[in-house]
Design a protein around this motif. Structure first.
Motif, PDB file in Angstrom:
ATOM      1  N   MET A   1      28.914  65.580  45.391  1.00 43.68           N
ATOM      2  CA  MET A   1      30.108  66.373  45.193  1.00 43.68           C
ATOM      3  C   MET A   1      31.337  65.462  45.181  1.00 43.68           C
ATOM      4  O   MET A   1      31.514  64.645  46.074  1.00 43.68           O
ATOM      5  N   THR A   2      32.169  65.620  44.184  1.00 45.90           N
ATOM      6  CA  THR A   2      33.386  64.839  44.088  1.00 45.90           C
ATOM      7  C   THR A   2      34.508  65.565  44.820  1.00 45.90           C
ATOM      8  O   THR A   2      34.720  66.760  44.608  1.00 45.90           O
ATOM      9  N   VAL A   3      35.202  64.850  45.672  1.00 39.45           N
ATOM     10  CA  VAL A   3      36.311  65.428  46.418  1.00 39.45           C
ATOM     11  C   VAL A   3      37.569  65.320  45.559  1.00 39.45           C
ATOM     12  O   VAL A   3      37.811  64.298  44.914  1.00 39.45           O
ATOM     13  N   ALA A   4      38.350  66.363  45.544  1.00 42.38           N
ATOM     14  CA  ALA A   4      39.563  66.388  44.739  1.00 42.38           C
ATOM     15  C   ALA A   4      40.548  65.324  45.217  1.00 42.38           C
ATOM     16  O   ALA A   4      40.657  65.046  46.416  1.00 42.38           O
ATOM     17  N   ARG A   5      41.237  64.742  44.248  1.00 45.51           N
ATOM     18  CA  ARG A   5      42.239  63.704  44.508  1.00 45.51           C
ATOM     19  C   ARG A   5      43.237  64.161  45.583  1.00 45.51           C
ATOM     20  O   ARG A   5      43.529  63.434  46.520  1.00 45.51           O
ATOM     21  N   ASP A  72      35.382  56.263  42.838  1.00 51.03           N
ATOM     22  CA  ASP A  72      34.225  56.504  43.707  1.00 51.03           C
ATOM     23  C   ASP A  72      34.383  57.757  44.566  1.00 51.03           C
ATOM     24  O   ASP A  72      33.456  58.195  45.221  1.00 51.03           O
ATOM     25  N   GLY A  73      35.598  58.343  44.597  1.00 45.29           N
ATOM     26  CA  GLY A  73      35.820  59.570  45.348  1.00 45.29           C
ATOM     27  C   GLY A  73      35.923  59.386  46.843  1.00 45.29           C
ATOM     28  O   GLY A  73      35.925  60.370  47.592  1.00 45.29           O
ATOM     29  N   GLU A  74      36.023  58.146  47.300  1.00 48.01           N
ATOM     30  CA  GLU A  74      36.146  57.878  48.732  1.00 48.01           C
ATOM     31  C   GLU A  74      37.351  57.012  49.077  1.00 48.01           C
ATOM     32  O   GLU A  74      37.902  57.144  50.164  1.00 48.01           O
ATOM     33  N   VAL A  99      35.504  60.001  54.080  1.00 54.49           N
ATOM     34  CA  VAL A  99      34.163  60.575  53.905  1.00 54.49           C
ATOM     35  C   VAL A  99      34.115  61.874  54.708  1.00 54.49           C
ATOM     36  O   VAL A  99      34.454  61.883  55.895  1.00 54.49           O
ATOM     37  N   GLY A 100      33.713  62.943  54.061  1.00 55.38           N
ATOM     38  CA  GLY A 100      33.587  64.226  54.761  1.00 55.38           C
ATOM     39  C   GLY A 100      34.898  64.717  55.341  1.00 55.38           C
ATOM     40  O   GLY A 100      34.904  65.342  56.398  1.00 55.38           O
ATOM     41  N   GLY A 101      36.002  64.415  54.685  1.00 56.74           N
ATOM     42  CA  GLY A 101      37.304  64.883  55.144  1.00 56.74           C
ATOM     43  C   GLY A 101      37.904  64.087  56.291  1.00 56.74           C
ATOM     44  O   GLY A 101      38.940  64.469  56.836  1.00 56.74           O
ATOM     45  N   LEU A 102      37.264  62.962  56.653  1.00 60.16           N
ATOM     46  CA  LEU A 102      37.759  62.124  57.749  1.00 60.16           C
ATOM     47  C   LEU A 102      37.928  60.683  57.287  1.00 60.16           C
ATOM     48  O   LEU A 102      37.144  60.192  56.470  1.00 60.16           O
ATOM     49  N   ILE A 103      38.920  60.017  57.845  1.00 64.93           N
ATOM     50  CA  ILE A 103      39.156  58.605  57.538  1.00 64.93           C
ATOM     51  C   ILE A 103      38.156  57.770  58.318  1.00 64.93           C
ATOM     52  O   ILE A 103      38.069  57.875  59.541  1.00 64.93           O
ATOM     53  N   ARG A 104      37.387  56.941  57.589  1.00 65.38           N
ATOM     54  CA  ARG A 104      36.372  56.081  58.224  1.00 65.38           C
ATOM     55  C   ARG A 104      36.830  54.642  58.315  1.00 65.38           C
ATOM     56  O   ARG A 104      36.413  53.912  59.202  1.00 65.38           O
ATOM     57  N   GLU A 105      37.656  54.206  57.337  1.00 69.46           N
ATOM     58  CA  GLU A 105      38.106  52.808  57.288  1.00 69.46           C
ATOM     59  C   GLU A 105      39.576  52.778  56.890  1.00 69.46           C
ATOM     60  O   GLU A 105      39.999  53.553  56.037  1.00 69.46           O
ATOM     61  N   ILE A 106      40.315  51.842  57.489  1.00 69.47           N
ATOM     62  CA  ILE A 106      41.713  51.605  57.134  1.00 69.47           C
ATOM     63  C   ILE A 106      41.904  50.105  57.047  1.00 69.47           C
ATOM     64  O   ILE A 106      41.560  49.378  57.981  1.00 69.47           O
TER      65      ILE A 106
END
Length: 140
Positions: A1-5, A72-74, A99-106
């Protein structure tokens, strides 16, 4: 599933809002997220990253935010000017992996200049290359 911009940008913006407020409570961070600044580890989990946001009361303004969302949608990239105490402005480039609505990396890199020496992003339309419908850039 592609997450909207717009959804990806909205998630990344919760972190930028935390910078401005010096309050990380609203940042949408995964528990195991991490942050690297100028190549150095500045947080290995959400608790450490939120604690760092709590120390940013020296930030006075954020402006001229420009967003790019990778195919890549992420990965979401923000470029902006950050004004801090003492008349210093930082040019910021920041990458967020969402990923999944949460920030994993900054990841953030920056350079700074005194306010009087600062040149803004180009306001002259001839200095901006618009995107063509086929995705290429119209470089005039």
């Amino acid at each position: 599933m592609t997450v909207a911009r717009d959804e990806l940008i909205a998630t990344a913006k919760t972190y930028l809002d935390g910078i401005l407020a010096a309050d990380g409570s609203g940042a949408r961070l995964a528990d195991d997220c991490w942050r690297v600044e100028q190549g150095r580890n500045t947080g290995t989990n959400a608790e450490e990253v939120r604690a760092a946001l709590e120390t940013m009361s020296y930030v006075k303004a954020m402006r001229n935010i420009r967003w790019f969302v990778a195919d890549d949608g992420e990965n979401v990239f923000a470029w902006y000017l950050l004004d801090v105490e003492g008349g210093v402005t930082s040019f910021i480039a920041e990458r967020f992996r969402v990923v999944g609505g949460l920030i994993r990396e900054i990841e953030v890199v920056f350079a700074f200049a005194m306010g009087a020496e600062l040149q803004q992003w180009p306001d002259d339309p001839s200095m901006v290359w618009p995107r063509n419908p086929d995705g290429s850039y119209a470089m005039s």
